[in-house]
Design a protein around this motif. Structure first.
Motif, short mmCIF file in Angstrom:
data_model
loop_
_atom_site.label_atom_id
_atom_site.label_comp_id
_atom_site.label_asym_id
_atom_site.label_seq_id
_atom_site.Cartn_x
_atom_site.Cartn_y
_atom_site.Cartn_z
N LYS A 227 -5.51 5.30 6.34
CA LYS A 227 -4.88 5.94 7.49
C LYS A 227 -4.40 4.93 8.54
CE LYS A 227 -7.39 10.35 7.31
NZ LYS A 227 -8.33 11.24 8.05
N SER A 254 3.36 4.73 14.14
CA SER A 254 3.15 5.33 12.82
C SER A 254 4.41 5.23 11.97
CB SER A 254 2.75 6.80 12.97
OG SER A 254 1.50 6.93 13.62
N PHE A 255 4.23 5.12 10.66
CA PHE A 255 5.35 5.14 9.73
C PHE A 255 4.88 5.81 8.44
CE2 PHE A 255 3.01 1.53 8.28
CZ PHE A 255 3.34 1.35 6.95
N THR A 256 5.83 6.19 7.60
CA THR A 256 5.52 6.88 6.35
C THR A 256 5.82 5.98 5.16
OG1 THR A 256 6.03 9.03 7.34
CG2 THR A 256 5.97 8.93 4.95
N TYR A 258 4.85 5.85 0.76
CA TYR A 258 4.21 6.50 -0.39
C TYR A 258 3.71 7.90 -0.03
CZ TYR A 258 4.19 1.64 -2.02
OH TYR A 258 4.55 0.37 -2.36
N LYS A 259 4.52 8.60 0.76
CA LYS A 259 4.23 9.98 1.20
C LYS A 259 2.94 10.06 2.04
CE LYS A 259 6.57 12.08 -2.77
NZ LYS A 259 6.45 13.01 -3.91
N ARG A 260 2.61 8.92 2.65
CA ARG A 260 1.44 8.89 3.53
C ARG A 260 1.86 8.43 4.92
NH1 ARG A 260 -2.67 5.00 0.58
NH2 ARG A 260 -0.89 4.38 -0.67
N THR A 261 1.26 9.01 5.95
CA THR A 261 1.50 8.56 7.32
C THR A 261 0.45 7.52 7.68
OG1 THR A 261 2.42 10.70 7.96
CG2 THR A 261 1.68 9.25 9.74
N LYS A 263 -0.86 4.56 10.45
CA LYS A 263 -0.81 4.13 11.86
C LYS A 263 -1.02 2.61 11.93
CE LYS A 263 -4.17 5.29 14.66
NZ LYS A 263 -5.03 6.14 15.52
#
Length: 328
Positions: A227, A254-256, A258-261, A263
């Motif tokens: 995360k 925050s950035f995205t 691999y389809k994850r957000t 921080k």
């Protein structure tokens, strides 16, 4: 007085000497320090190679004794260490038997921190203060991390490991090369190491010399879950996602991927409060004994020149090398 000191030029370190005068200047605040220990920092190596991206700090991790002072609160025979983040008008390198500092009263009093003794562990105050600051940054908005990965097993990474471990967190230390981890494991059998990265981690702390976004992508691709990312490593201005600005301005963004957000949290340097906390922690025997296991070599000034030059040429030192310039 005869001052013996290191200087570097064209990727090489030299051991030099010159005669200096200890003369009080009217209306000038200054300090003459007798250097006892000075630690070799990775930023010293970057500076020798002309790779340092920020300020010049050659020889800044030290423990010294005041032999002469004027216009400040600290007095002769006090043991002190330096906060290099405080800008001074004049400052000699800590790689010396004698070092001169000059500035306004407020800056000098802020830059020098009184130490309770000349124990060698206090040469770790500056890197520990930076580690304390980084941990505070990570835990500021969230404290319920289950597993934390520290990527970069240098002094800074090891000290963060110690700090988070005593707070009860499950911490793992990783590194680009496994040899450094094996070496540290021999120094501290309780060290939890892992270079497979396949586990789930709530947070990654990057503490190696330089960090690229490509490296972040590669590590996240191997990991099942993450995360938060704390960035202490130096970052080039050309890196995407404003990594340089996030790190140097201590931002959160925050950035995205691999389809994850994810921080990103930046950390840089330390405050005066962090230095005070570091001195208190090193005054605690349990933490001090754990922290100073990273000190693996104490060298003479002559040996120190050879060590710095070999490190500048790419040879690795797996622990912390301390150069002893004098006795208490």
């Amino acid at each position: 007085m005869l001052q013996k000191y290191y200087r570097h030029e064209k990727n090489k370190v030299y051991y030099c000497s010159r005669t200096v005068k200890n003369k009080i200047k009217a209306n000038t605040c200054f300090v003459w320090l007798k250097m006892i220990y000075c630690g070799i920092c990775n930023s010293d190596i970057k500076e020798i190679r002309a790779e340092r991206l920020t300020r010049k700090d050659f020889g800044h991790e030290y423990l010294a004794k005041i032999i002469s002072a004027n216009g400040i609160e600290l007095i002769e025979n006090m043991f002190v260490t330096l906060d290099p983040h405080i800008k001074l008008a004049k400052r000699d390198t800590g790689f010396a038997n004698l070092s001169y500092l000059e500035s306004d009263k407020v800056s000098l009093n802020r830059a020098l921190h009184k130490l309770p003794s000349s124990d060698i562990s206090f040469v770790l105050v500056e890197p520990l203060a930076c580690a304390i600051h980084a941990v505070k940054r990570l835990l500021h908005s969230r404290k319920d991390y289950q597993k934390i990965l520290i990527y970069g097993a240098g002094t800074f990474g090891y000290l963060i490991y110690c700090l988070l471990s005593v707070k009860g967190y499950h911490v793992t230390l990783a590194n680009r090369t496994h040899e450094r981890l094996i070496f540290l494991k021999k120094m501290n059998e309780d060290l939890h190491i892992n270079n497979s990265y396949g586990d789930e981690y709530d947070a990654i702390i990057f503490s190696q010399s330089f960090l690229s976004f490509t490296e972040i992508k590669k590590l996240l691709y191997k990991m099942k879950f993450c995360k938060d990312i704390l960035i202490f490593s130096a970052v080039h201005k050309t890196e995407p996602y404003n990594l340089y600005k996030i790190r140097n301005d201590e931002l959160i963004k925050s950035f995205t991927l691999y389809k994850r957000t994810i921080k990103l949290i930046g950390t840089l340097g330390a405050s005066s409060y962090d230095f005070k906390d570091a001195i208190l922690m090193l005054s605690n025997k349990f933490f001090c004994d754990m922290a100073k296991k990273i000190i693996t070599k104490i060298s003479s000034p002559e040996e120190g020149v050879a060590i710095l030059n070999s490190m500048a040429n790419g040879e690795s030192e797996f622990g912390k090398t301390i150069i002893q310039f004098g006795m208490e």
